[in-house]
Design an enzyme around this catalytic site. Structure first.
Site, PDB file in Angstrom:
ATOM      1  N   SER A 155       0.869  -1.175   0.000  1.00  0.00           N
ATOM      2  CA  SER A 155       0.000   0.000   0.000  1.00  0.00           C
ATOM      3  C   SER A 155       0.909   1.229   0.000  1.00  0.00           C
ATOM      4  CB  SER A 155      -0.864  -0.002   1.259  1.00  0.00           C
ATOM      5  OG  SER A 155      -0.002   0.134   2.382  1.00  0.00           O
ATOM      6  N   ASP A 213      -0.540  -0.987  -4.201  1.00  0.00           N
ATOM      7  CA  ASP A 213      -1.916  -1.226  -3.793  1.00  0.00           C
ATOM      8  C   ASP A 213      -2.549   0.051  -3.208  1.00  0.00           C
ATOM      9  OD1 ASP A 213      -3.965  -3.113  -3.251  1.00  0.00           O
ATOM     10  OD2 ASP A 213      -3.276  -3.357  -1.186  1.00  0.00           O
ATOM     11  N   HIS A 214      -3.786   0.351  -3.605  1.00  0.00           N
ATOM     12  CA  HIS A 214      -4.532   1.491  -3.048  1.00  0.00           C
ATOM     13  C   HIS A 214      -3.800   2.830  -3.149  1.00  0.00           C
ATOM     14  CE1 HIS A 214      -7.930  -0.780  -1.471  1.00  0.00           C
ATOM     15  NE2 HIS A 214      -7.070  -1.678  -1.032  1.00  0.00           N
ATOM     16  N   ASP A 229      -6.921   3.752  -6.455  1.00  0.00           N
ATOM     17  CA  ASP A 229      -8.129   3.652  -5.635  1.00  0.00           C
ATOM     18  C   ASP A 229      -8.827   5.008  -5.604  1.00  0.00           C
ATOM     19  OD1 ASP A 229     -10.074   3.449  -3.758  1.00  0.00           O
ATOM     20  OD2 ASP A 229      -8.802   2.666  -2.156  1.00  0.00           O
ATOM     21  N   GLU A 264     -10.911   0.810  -9.488  1.00  0.00           N
ATOM     22  CA  GLU A 264     -11.872   0.367  -8.456  1.00  0.00           C
ATOM     23  C   GLU A 264     -13.173   1.146  -8.588  1.00  0.00           C
ATOM     24  OE1 GLU A 264     -10.152  -0.267  -4.642  1.00  0.00           O
ATOM     25  OE2 GLU A 264     -12.052   0.021  -3.561  1.00  0.00           O
ATOM     26  N   HIS A 274     -11.973  -4.635   4.182  1.00  0.00           N
ATOM     27  CA  HIS A 274     -10.618  -4.831   4.697  1.00  0.00           C
ATOM     28  C   HIS A 274     -10.611  -5.162   6.181  1.00  0.00           C
ATOM     29  CE1 HIS A 274      -9.505  -2.087   1.211  1.00  0.00           C
ATOM     30  NE2 HIS A 274      -8.900  -3.227   0.964  1.00  0.00           N
ATOM     31  N   GLY A 275      -9.703  -6.035   6.569  1.00  0.00           N
ATOM     32  CA  GLY A 275      -9.432  -6.262   7.988  1.00  0.00           C
ATOM     33  C   GLY A 275     -10.450  -7.122   8.705  1.00  0.00           C
ATOM     34  N   GLY A 329      -9.707  -7.332   0.449  1.00  0.00           N
ATOM     35  CA  GLY A 329     -10.204  -7.750   1.756  1.00  0.00           C
ATOM     36  C   GLY A 329     -10.351  -9.258   1.858  1.00  0.00           C
ATOM     37  N   THR A 368      -4.361  -8.646   6.135  1.00  0.00           N
ATOM     38  CA  THR A 368      -4.544  -8.743   7.596  1.00  0.00           C
ATOM     39  C   THR A 368      -4.105 -10.090   8.168  1.00  0.00           C
ATOM     40  OG1 THR A 368      -6.361  -7.197   7.412  1.00  0.00           O
ATOM     41  CG2 THR A 368      -6.242  -8.452   9.443  1.00  0.00           C
TER      42      THR A 368
HETATM   43  O1  G3H Z   1      -5.458  -4.341  -0.606  1.00  0.00           O
HETATM   44  C1  G3H Z   1      -5.268  -5.184   0.281  1.00  0.00           C
HETATM   45  C2  G3H Z   1      -6.314  -6.066   0.688  1.00  0.00           C
HETATM   46  O2  G3H Z   1      -7.526  -5.750   0.177  1.00  0.00           O
HETATM   47  C3  G3H Z   1      -6.201  -6.797   1.950  1.00  0.00           C
HETATM   48  O3  G3H Z   1      -7.368  -6.946   2.711  1.00  0.00           O
HETATM   49  O4  G3H Z   1      -6.335  -6.989   4.950  1.00  0.00           O
HETATM   50  O5  G3H Z   1      -8.631  -7.797   4.635  1.00  0.00           O
HETATM   51  O6  G3H Z   1      -6.733  -9.092   3.723  1.00  0.00           O
HETATM   52  P1  G3H Z   1      -7.275  -7.755   4.085  1.00  0.00           P
HETATM   53 ZN    ZN Z   2      -7.509  -3.609  -0.554  1.00  0.00          ZN
END
Ligand code: G3H
Ligand code: ZN
Length: 258
Positions: free
Chosen positions: A29, A61-62, A83, A113, A152-153, A184, A208
């Site tokens: 990220s 990412d993002h 993003d 996205e 996410h998370g 996510g 996560t």
């Molecule tokens: O961009 C990263 C992910 O979407 C990770 O999501 O932390 O829920 O696995 P997560």
């Molecule tokens: Zn993500």
């Protein structure tokens, strides 16, 4: 895609991919790449590619701005995720086009996205299939991240996402062949992941679960041990990350595909 912000995590991901003969996408990220360094991530990706002969891709990412994604592209990332999900659709399209133009003639893939993947899920976050169609048609983004109840998370909140496969089918119908991305991925039911893959998800992001594994491995090896030597206390964290990566590679069906 497995996210990392530390070399022990990066080694764990690549070692597992080598063991399972799986291609792999490494992700950082904005925050993770600022900590690790964009140039450092590219240089170490290059070293690991050369050493293992494995297809290892590096994705930013993002990314929230054209300027940051440009830096990642200039550093040598293979793919960038813009993003713009919090922006009005027109603005999201406008910036994605700019990112794509810059990325495209440098051979870098762009992930866009539509819909919002936050830290919770709400009806209004779900991707509107018509908007996804307009977005993919106008931006010609190489990949498209979607919101179908994923967030996410979830693993750290102990709340399993409830994926809406009707929304996924509707999106797929509207956007055609564009590869879909499910963010996510941590904490998502395995059967739901398989179903999402069947219905068109080609990239699943996991962060996560890796962070939790890394942190718990570190805590276990440090707590009460008095150990101060990194190469003695880090292997436990590495092993825990490897276990998660192995489970996910099996689940995603990428074993022996490298
Ligand atoms: O961009 C990263 C992910 O979407 C990770 O999501 O932390 O829920 O696995 P997560
Ligand atoms: Zn993500």
């Amino acid at each position: 895609q497995f996210n990392f912000s530390d070399f022990t995590q990066m080694k764990a991901i690549v070692a597992t991919a080598v063991k399972m003969k799986s291609p792999v996408i490494l992700g950082t990220s904005e925050g993770e790449s600022k900590f690790f360094g964009l140039d450092e991530a590219v240089a170490l990706r290059d070293v690991l590619c050369k050493k293992t002969g494995l297809p290892i891709f590096l994705n930013l990412d993002h990314g929230k701005s054209f300027e940051y994604l440009k830096q990642a592209i200039d550093a040598g990332y293979d793919a960038v995720h813009f993003d713009g999900s919090k922006l009005p659709l027109e603005e999201n399209i406008k910036i994605t086009k700019k990112v794509r133009r810059y990325a495209d003639w440098r051979g870098v893939l762009t992930e866009g996205e539509v819909g919002m993947v936050g830290f919770e899920t709400k009806e209004e976050y779900l991707t509107n299939p018509e908007e996804a169609k307009k977005y993919s048609k106008e931006t010609k983004s190489d990949l498209l991240a979607i919101s179908i109840g994923n967030f996410h998370g979830s693993e750290s909140f102990k709340q399993q996402p409830n994926l809406n496969f009707d929304v996924l089918k509707n999106i797929k119908e509207k956007v055609g062949n564009i590869p879909l991305v499910l963010h996510g991925g941590s904490g998502t039911d395995s059967q739901d992941i398989k179903r999402a893959i069947e219905l068109g998800a080609v990239k699943i992001n996991i962060n996560t679960e890796l962070r939790l594994a890394f942190a718990s491995g570190l805590k276990e090896s440090l707590q009460g041990s008095g150990e101060i030597t990194p190469y003695k206390f880090l292997p436990q964290a590495q092993a825990k990350v490897e276990k998660v990566v192995e489970e996910k590679i099996n689940l995603f069906g990428s074993v022996n595909k490298a």
